[in-house]
Design a protein around this motif. Structure first.
Motif, PDB file in Angstrom:
ATOM      1  N   THR A 218       0.883  -1.166   0.000  1.00 57.23           N
ATOM      2  CA  THR A 218       0.000   0.000   0.000  1.00 57.23           C
ATOM      3  C   THR A 218       0.914   1.206   0.000  1.00 57.23           C
ATOM      4  O   THR A 218       2.138   1.083   0.126  1.00 57.23           O
ATOM      5  CB  THR A 218      -0.899   0.015   1.250  1.00 57.23           C
ATOM      6  N   ALA A 219       0.349   2.379  -0.109  1.00 57.17           N
ATOM      7  CA  ALA A 219       1.162   3.594  -0.198  1.00 57.17           C
ATOM      8  C   ALA A 219       2.053   3.784   1.027  1.00 57.17           C
ATOM      9  O   ALA A 219       3.089   4.440   0.958  1.00 57.17           O
ATOM     10  CB  ALA A 219       0.258   4.807  -0.380  1.00 57.17           C
ATOM     11  N   SER A 220       1.677   3.176   2.161  1.00 54.55           N
ATOM     12  CA  SER A 220       2.400   3.442   3.397  1.00 54.55           C
ATOM     13  C   SER A 220       3.344   2.325   3.822  1.00 54.55           C
ATOM     14  O   SER A 220       4.065   2.467   4.798  1.00 54.55           O
ATOM     15  CB  SER A 220       1.396   3.699   4.530  1.00 54.55           C
ATOM     16  N   THR A 221       3.348   1.196   3.122  1.00 57.68           N
ATOM     17  CA  THR A 221       4.082   0.044   3.635  1.00 57.68           C
ATOM     18  C   THR A 221       5.436  -0.196   2.992  1.00 57.68           C
ATOM     19  O   THR A 221       6.328  -0.731   3.633  1.00 57.68           O
ATOM     20  CB  THR A 221       3.259  -1.244   3.476  1.00 57.68           C
ATOM     21  N   VAL A 222       5.616   0.164   1.746  1.00 58.75           N
ATOM     22  CA  VAL A 222       6.848  -0.202   1.054  1.00 58.75           C
ATOM     23  C   VAL A 222       7.456   1.011   0.377  1.00 58.75           C
ATOM     24  O   VAL A 222       6.810   1.682  -0.429  1.00 58.75           O
ATOM     25  CB  VAL A 222       6.583  -1.292  -0.009  1.00 58.75           C
ATOM     26  N   SER A 223       8.696   1.315   0.723  1.00 59.00           N
ATOM     27  CA  SER A 223       9.412   2.359  -0.001  1.00 59.00           C
ATOM     28  C   SER A 223      10.078   1.726  -1.203  1.00 59.00           C
ATOM     29  O   SER A 223      10.288   0.508  -1.255  1.00 59.00           O
ATOM     30  CB  SER A 223      10.463   3.009   0.902  1.00 59.00           C
TER      31      SER A 223
ATOM     32  N   ALA B 243       9.094  -6.227  -9.123  1.00 58.86           N
ATOM     33  CA  ALA B 243       8.028  -5.237  -9.275  1.00 58.86           C
ATOM     34  C   ALA B 243       7.273  -5.055  -7.971  1.00 58.86           C
ATOM     35  O   ALA B 243       7.068  -6.015  -7.221  1.00 58.86           O
ATOM     36  CB  ALA B 243       7.060  -5.655 -10.380  1.00 58.86           C
ATOM     37  N   VAL B 244       6.884  -3.822  -7.707  1.00 66.90           N
ATOM     38  CA  VAL B 244       5.931  -3.523  -6.648  1.00 66.90           C
ATOM     39  C   VAL B 244       4.548  -3.562  -7.273  1.00 66.90           C
ATOM     40  O   VAL B 244       4.307  -2.934  -8.315  1.00 66.90           O
ATOM     41  CB  VAL B 244       6.186  -2.138  -6.032  1.00 66.90           C
ATOM     42  N   VAL B 245       3.632  -4.312  -6.673  1.00 70.87           N
ATOM     43  CA  VAL B 245       2.257  -4.373  -7.176  1.00 70.87           C
ATOM     44  C   VAL B 245       1.335  -3.740  -6.152  1.00 70.87           C
ATOM     45  O   VAL B 245       1.546  -3.857  -4.935  1.00 70.87           O
ATOM     46  CB  VAL B 245       1.826  -5.827  -7.494  1.00 70.87           C
ATOM     47  N   ARG B 246       0.314  -3.066  -6.664  1.00 72.42           N
ATOM     48  CA  ARG B 246      -0.571  -2.294  -5.797  1.00 72.42           C
ATOM     49  C   ARG B 246      -1.957  -2.226  -6.419  1.00 72.42           C
ATOM     50  O   ARG B 246      -2.098  -2.256  -7.639  1.00 72.42           O
ATOM     51  CB  ARG B 246       0.013  -0.889  -5.614  1.00 72.42           C
ATOM     52  N   SER B 247      -2.970  -2.112  -5.590  1.00 76.38           N
ATOM     53  CA  SER B 247      -4.337  -1.955  -6.075  1.00 76.38           C
ATOM     54  C   SER B 247      -4.593  -0.491  -6.406  1.00 76.38           C
ATOM     55  O   SER B 247      -4.296   0.387  -5.593  1.00 76.38           O
ATOM     56  CB  SER B 247      -5.340  -2.439  -5.024  1.00 76.38           C
ATOM     57  N   TYR B 248      -5.121  -0.236  -7.595  1.00 75.28           N
ATOM     58  CA  TYR B 248      -5.497   1.115  -8.015  1.00 75.28           C
ATOM     59  C   TYR B 248      -7.020   1.217  -8.062  1.00 75.28           C
ATOM     60  O   TYR B 248      -7.695   0.291  -8.514  1.00 75.28           O
ATOM     61  CB  TYR B 248      -4.941   1.439  -9.405  1.00 75.28           C
ATOM     62  N   LYS B 249      -7.531   2.340  -7.619  1.00 70.47           N
ATOM     63  CA  LYS B 249      -8.978   2.568  -7.646  1.00 70.47           C
ATOM     64  C   LYS B 249      -9.336   3.377  -8.890  1.00 70.47           C
ATOM     65  O   LYS B 249      -9.576   4.579  -8.837  1.00 70.47           O
ATOM     66  CB  LYS B 249      -9.415   3.296  -6.373  1.00 70.47           C
ATOM     67  N   TRP B 250      -9.360   2.679 -10.034  1.00 71.87           N
ATOM     68  CA  TRP B 250      -9.701   3.360 -11.274  1.00 71.87           C
ATOM     69  C   TRP B 250     -11.198   3.270 -11.525  1.00 71.87           C
ATOM     70  O   TRP B 250     -11.895   2.456 -10.917  1.00 71.87           O
ATOM     71  CB  TRP B 250      -8.909   2.794 -12.444  1.00 71.87           C
ATOM     72  N   LYS B 251     -11.687   4.092 -12.390  1.00 68.74           N
ATOM     73  CA  LYS B 251     -13.117   4.127 -12.695  1.00 68.74           C
ATOM     74  C   LYS B 251     -13.446   2.974 -13.643  1.00 68.74           C
ATOM     75  O   LYS B 251     -13.311   3.091 -14.848  1.00 68.74           O
ATOM     76  CB  LYS B 251     -13.503   5.473 -13.305  1.00 68.74           C
ATOM     77  N   VAL B 252     -13.837   1.856 -13.050  1.00 70.67           N
ATOM     78  CA  VAL B 252     -14.068   0.636 -13.819  1.00 70.67           C
ATOM     79  C   VAL B 252     -15.271   0.813 -14.732  1.00 70.67           C
ATOM     80  O   VAL B 252     -16.336   1.268 -14.305  1.00 70.67           O
ATOM     81  CB  VAL B 252     -14.293  -0.565 -12.882  1.00 70.67           C
TER      82      VAL B 252
ATOM     83  N   PRO C  58      -4.273  -6.538  -9.562  1.00 76.33           N
ATOM     84  CA  PRO C  58      -3.328  -5.501  -9.114  1.00 76.33           C
ATOM     85  C   PRO C  58      -2.523  -4.911 -10.258  1.00 76.33           C
ATOM     86  O   PRO C  58      -2.313  -5.544 -11.295  1.00 76.33           O
ATOM     87  CB  PRO C  58      -2.430  -6.258  -8.135  1.00 76.33           C
ATOM     88  N   PHE C  59      -2.047  -3.692 -10.030  1.00 74.44           N
ATOM     89  CA  PHE C  59      -1.251  -2.962 -11.017  1.00 74.44           C
ATOM     90  C   PHE C  59       0.243  -3.079 -10.696  1.00 74.44           C
ATOM     91  O   PHE C  59       0.638  -3.133  -9.535  1.00 74.44           O
ATOM     92  CB  PHE C  59      -1.634  -1.482 -11.025  1.00 74.44           C
ATOM     93  N   ILE C  60       1.033  -3.113 -11.749  1.00 76.98           N
ATOM     94  CA  ILE C  60       2.481  -2.986 -11.594  1.00 76.98           C
ATOM     95  C   ILE C  60       2.761  -1.517 -11.289  1.00 76.98           C
ATOM     96  O   ILE C  60       2.532  -0.639 -12.127  1.00 76.98           O
ATOM     97  CB  ILE C  60       3.222  -3.420 -12.863  1.00 76.98           C
ATOM     98  N   HIS C  61       3.235  -1.251 -10.085  1.00 76.25           N
ATOM     99  CA  HIS C  61       3.422   0.126  -9.622  1.00 76.25           C
ATOM    100  C   HIS C  61       4.831   0.651  -9.908  1.00 76.25           C
ATOM    101  O   HIS C  61       5.004   1.793 -10.319  1.00 76.25           O
ATOM    102  CB  HIS C  61       3.115   0.189  -8.121  1.00 76.25           C
ATOM    103  N   ARG C  62       5.830  -0.169  -9.647  1.00 73.51           N
ATOM    104  CA  ARG C  62       7.218   0.174  -9.920  1.00 73.51           C
ATOM    105  C   ARG C  62       7.936  -1.079 -10.423  1.00 73.51           C
ATOM    106  O   ARG C  62       7.590  -2.195 -10.042  1.00 73.51           O
ATOM    107  CB  ARG C  62       7.918   0.701  -8.669  1.00 73.51           C
TER     108      ARG C  62
END
Length: 590
Positions: free
Chosen positions: A140-145, A190-199, A210-214
């Motif tokens: 999540t945005a707060s867990t992994v640098s 890769a860092v994977v993360r859930s994105y809240k896109w307009k489905v 999940p999305f590939i974030h980095r």
């Protein structure tokens, strides 16, 4: 008007179609291995060999060993259930990590079997490295640098190589004289993360993927695939492929890409992780804030297990979105399938917007006096676009002493588009990188950029490399056009020819002739509408109308329109250097 229908929701994949799934943090498919460091972080070799993931790896290795070396397999299993040999193997690995060889008591290890054990260590290590290997870290945005995920992957690589070396040296009874720091654990992370896109309505099946974030690439990377060229074309589908989308969330990821000014969500099955990750070395990745609360212009479902041999596209009028689907098949391991599917969707949207997609390259050449000339070279695969760029680069290096050319800027390498902006023709590109044949590159260019590159089947025909080329801002800027050339590889002529009329130019450009060079299944002299089988060929009427408007304006503004003879399909390929020299002379004196 036809009634617009919402697409049906995708279906969960039946159990018999799922194949291998993520087990205890490890996925092992036919050619791909993915380690989920969110499930278990390995800080030492002891933790690795004690894990359920290691046991799952041994199970897959024994299955493969039974096919390749039946003698060693029978010795290990000793006529017992193969699963029964896994605990003794794990125990032996643990003992090798902490005990001297003389202190180890194991039924597998004696003077007779010591070399057999060494074979198993070497062979299992090579079996692991034969896969395309990746690590992922959910966050999540707060867990992994970003530093943490790189350090986690680096630690995993160190754990794997330490385990291998310790076991190897203990069984050899000596230390190595030379240590090679191979990519023992992974090729990329890769860092994977859930994105809240307009489905989109009807696309709920994609919501949980999940999305590939980095992405972190351990370049240079060598990937080996069974297939080595793209076959067939992308065809229009009668129904939205989301209706036949089989999914299991743990086996699917999405890499969000910016293809020029379009947002493209590429959903890929875990078995094609190599293509999904490699796309980040070719296209600009979209940030989280560019995806969340937004809707994509393009969607690609890659590696869909729908039991079809399909490479197709569909325009969803209800949601105003172009969606493509490439069915799961051994041949689509070749990266060209993902790249061209993405570009086909991009081109179809551009045609819809009244913009002409161009299969070609564009260079910005800055001369000694500061004069800049922008040149487009158009042609189908193997026509000589990349080779012409390399020939110009070689000439610029030779002329460096007298500063004839200050610099060469690649605006796009394979696909771009031309539009009329305030009535004037301008062009921009799609990719920040290049996916080119190694044979097309000058040796200096290939080695100069190899540390940032992904090599695909470098030992085979049509060997390819994916390498970064230009910043996103350069690629997407609207550039004026000074010259438009068709890359003619089939006529035994040399130099550059200027067309005298729009009619002559349209005939050459729309016919799209070229001598096939083995990059696709075509052979001999072939013809493709506008030399572009990725959009214009599927929408010829609309593309021709746009092309006619643009060609008319090019001639109205007295912009040089002609062809460059590359000679690649003839007996004298070296003549391309003469054509490149004539091109530079024309540009310098325009």
């Amino acid at each position: 008007r036809p009634r617009l229908r919402r697409p049906q929701r995708g279906r969960s994949v039946p159990a018999e179609k799922r194949g291998e799934i993520m087990k205890k943090g490890l996925y092992m498919g036919k050619n791909t291995a993915v380690v989920d460091l969110s499930v278990q972080f390995y800080s030492s070799p002891e933790e690795l060999v004690s894990s359920e993931g290691f046991r799952a790896f041994l199970q897959r290795y024994l299955q493969d060993l039974a096919v390749r070396n039946i003698d060693i397999y029978h010795w290990l299993t000793n006529s017992h259930d193969p699963d029964e040999i896994i605990p003794p193997l794990v125990t032996l690995a643990k003992q090798l990590l902490v005990l001297d060889i003389e202190e180890i008591s194991s039924p597998l290890l004696n003077e007779v079997n010591r070399m057999r054990c060494l074979y198993v260590v070497e062979d299992s290590y090579n079996y692991w490295r034969s896969h395309k290997r990746f690590s992922i870290l959910s966050s999540t945005a707060s867990t992994v640098s970003y530093r943490n995920f790189i350090e986690a992957d680096s630690r995993y690589n160190q754990v794997v190589i330490t385990l291998y070396r310790t076991c190897e040296e203990k069984l050899m009874g000596m230390t190595n004289k030379v240590y090679r720091q191979l990519q023992s654990g992974t090729n990329a992370s890769a860092v994977v993360r859930s994105y809240k896109w307009k489905v989109y309505s009807g696309y709920g099946a994609l919501k949980s993927i999940p999305f590939i974030h980095r992405v972190m690439l351990r370049t240079p990377i060598l990937f080996h695939t069974e297939s080595n060229k793209r076959t067939g074309t992308f065809t229009e589908l009668d129904t939205n492929p989301i209706r036949n989308f089989y999914f299991k969330p743990v086996e699917w990821f999405c890499v969000p890409l910016k293809v020029n000014d379009l947002l493209c969500f590429v959903y890929f099955n875990i078995e094609y992780m190599a293509s999904g990750i490699a796309a980040a070395n070719l296209f600009e990745m979209a940030d989280q804030n560019e995806c969340e609360n937004h809707q994509p212009d393009l969607i690609l479902l890659f590696g869909n297990q729908d039991d079809r041999d399909s490479c197709g596209f569909y325009y969803d009028r209800f949601n105003d979105c172009w969606i493509g689907s490439v069915s799961s098949d051994w041949k689509i391991e070749y990266f060209g399938y993902m790249k061209k599917a993405i570009l086909t969707l991009h081109n179809l949207r551009k045609i819809q917007q009244g913009i002409l997609p161009v299969h070609g390259s564009m260079l910005g050449i800055v001369f000694r006096d500061g004069t800049r000339k922008n040149v487009i070279m158009m042609g189908d695969s193997g026509a000589g676009k990349s080779e012409s760029i390399e020939a110009i680069r070689r000439l610029s290096n030779l002329q460096h002493g007298n500063k004839t050319i200050r610099r060469i800027e690649v605006i796009f390498d394979d696909m771009g588009s031309i539009r009329l902006l305030d009535g004037h023709p301008v062009a921009n590109g799609t990719e920040t990188g290049a996916f080119v044949r190694l044979d097309d590159l000058d040796n200096a260019s290939a080695y100069q950029d190899m540390e940032r590159s992904i090599f695909i089947n470098p030992e085979r025909e049509n060997a390819r490399v994916i390498l970064p080329v230009s910043p996103f801002e350069v690629v997407t800027t609207n550039h004026r056009i000074d010259m438009v050339l068709y890359a003619n590889n089939y006529e035994e002529k040399t130099g550059v020819e200027r067309f005298e009329s729009e009619t002559q130019a349209l005939e050459v450009f729309t016919s799209g002739r070229r001598m096939a060079m083995g990059t696709t299944e075509e052979t001999g002299l072939s013809s493709t509408f506008l030399a572009n089988p990725f959009g214009p060929m599927q929408k010829p009427a609309e593309s021709l109308e746009i092309c006619q408007h643009i060609m008319h304006q090019l001639f109205a503004e007295n912009i040089f329109v002609g062809q460059i003879y590359t000679r690649l399909g003839t007996s004298d390929k070296e003549k391309i250097a003469d054509s490149a020299a004539e091109l530079l002379n024309l540009l310098q004196n325009m």
